[in-house]
Every structure is written in structure tokens, then in C-alpha cells.
Design a protein around this motif. Structure first.
Motif, PDB file in Angstrom:
ATOM      1  N   GLU A  12       0.843  -1.187   0.000  1.00  0.00           N
ATOM      2  CA  GLU A  12       0.000   0.000   0.000  1.00  0.00           C
ATOM      3  C   GLU A  12       0.876   1.235   0.000  1.00  0.00           C
ATOM      4  O   GLU A  12       2.068   1.155   0.263  1.00  0.00           O
ATOM      5  CB  GLU A  12      -0.951   0.019   1.188  1.00  0.00           C
ATOM      6  CG  GLU A  12      -0.270   0.029   2.529  1.00  0.00           C
ATOM      7  CD  GLU A  12      -1.255  -0.031   3.683  1.00  0.00           C
ATOM      8  OE1 GLU A  12      -1.042   0.726   4.643  1.00  0.00           O
ATOM      9  OE2 GLU A  12      -2.208  -0.811   3.622  1.00  0.00           O
ATOM     10  N   ASN A  19      -0.675   5.729  -6.312  1.00  0.00           N
ATOM     11  CA  ASN A  19      -2.054   5.251  -6.419  1.00  0.00           C
ATOM     12  C   ASN A  19      -2.669   5.587  -7.773  1.00  0.00           C
ATOM     13  O   ASN A  19      -3.396   4.772  -8.346  1.00  0.00           O
ATOM     14  CB  ASN A  19      -2.899   5.802  -5.276  1.00  0.00           C
ATOM     15  CG  ASN A  19      -2.490   5.201  -3.948  1.00  0.00           C
ATOM     16  OD1 ASN A  19      -2.184   4.026  -3.861  1.00  0.00           O
ATOM     17  ND2 ASN A  19      -2.458   6.013  -2.917  1.00  0.00           N
ATOM     18  N   CYS A  28      -6.854  -1.592  -8.873  1.00  0.00           N
ATOM     19  CA  CYS A  28      -7.413  -0.838  -7.757  1.00  0.00           C
ATOM     20  C   CYS A  28      -7.265  -1.625  -6.470  1.00  0.00           C
ATOM     21  O   CYS A  28      -7.598  -2.807  -6.425  1.00  0.00           O
ATOM     22  CB  CYS A  28      -8.882  -0.529  -8.003  1.00  0.00           C
ATOM     23  SG  CYS A  28      -9.143   0.591  -9.369  1.00  0.00           S
ATOM     24  N   VAL A  34      -8.891   6.654  -6.108  1.00  0.00           N
ATOM     25  CA  VAL A  34      -8.277   7.364  -4.984  1.00  0.00           C
ATOM     26  C   VAL A  34      -8.714   8.831  -4.969  1.00  0.00           C
ATOM     27  O   VAL A  34      -8.883   9.416  -3.913  1.00  0.00           O
ATOM     28  CB  VAL A  34      -6.743   7.223  -4.991  1.00  0.00           C
ATOM     29  CG1 VAL A  34      -6.119   7.949  -6.154  1.00  0.00           C
ATOM     30  CG2 VAL A  34      -6.132   7.709  -3.692  1.00  0.00           C
TER      31      VAL A  34
END
Length: 58
Positions: A12, A19, A28, A34
Motif C-alpha cells: 500500500e 495510487n 485498484c 483514490v
């Protein structure tokens, strides 16, 4: 993941550019973009992203 600059061990990122790179590749991590997040909404990169996305969709 490495293409976008994300550490594959952590999986992450808080980096908006990372992102958005994922979303450009149609990957995704969560169910929505995002830039749809209220925290990210007014960030300049998200404003640019929405302009580009709306132009390609419409």
C-alpha cells in the motif's frame, strides 16, 4: 507494483502518484478511485486526473 513505485512487501502507499499509477493500469486496491476520496479530492493531481478522466469518458 514496482512499475508504480510501490513496495510489494507493504502493498500500500500514501503517495498519490503511486495510487494514480495503479489506477492508470486499472489496478485498484479499493473499490473506488483514490481521487474519489474526500481527503484527496482537492489535491492538484486529483483535479488534473478528473479533468482528463471526464474528457475521455464524455
Amino acid at each position: 507494483m514496482e512499475d508504480c513505485g510501490m513496495d510489494f512487501v507493504i502493498g500500500e502507499s500514501d503517495d498519490l502518484k503511486v495510487n494514480l499509477c495503479f489506477e492508470k493500469k486499472e489496478w485498484c486496491l479499493e473499490g473506488r478511485p483514490v481521487c474519489g476520496n474526500t481527503i484527496m479530492w482537492d489535491k492538484p493531481l486529483c483535479v488534473q486526473w478528473r479533468k482528463k478522466t471526464l474528457q475521455t469518458v464524455c
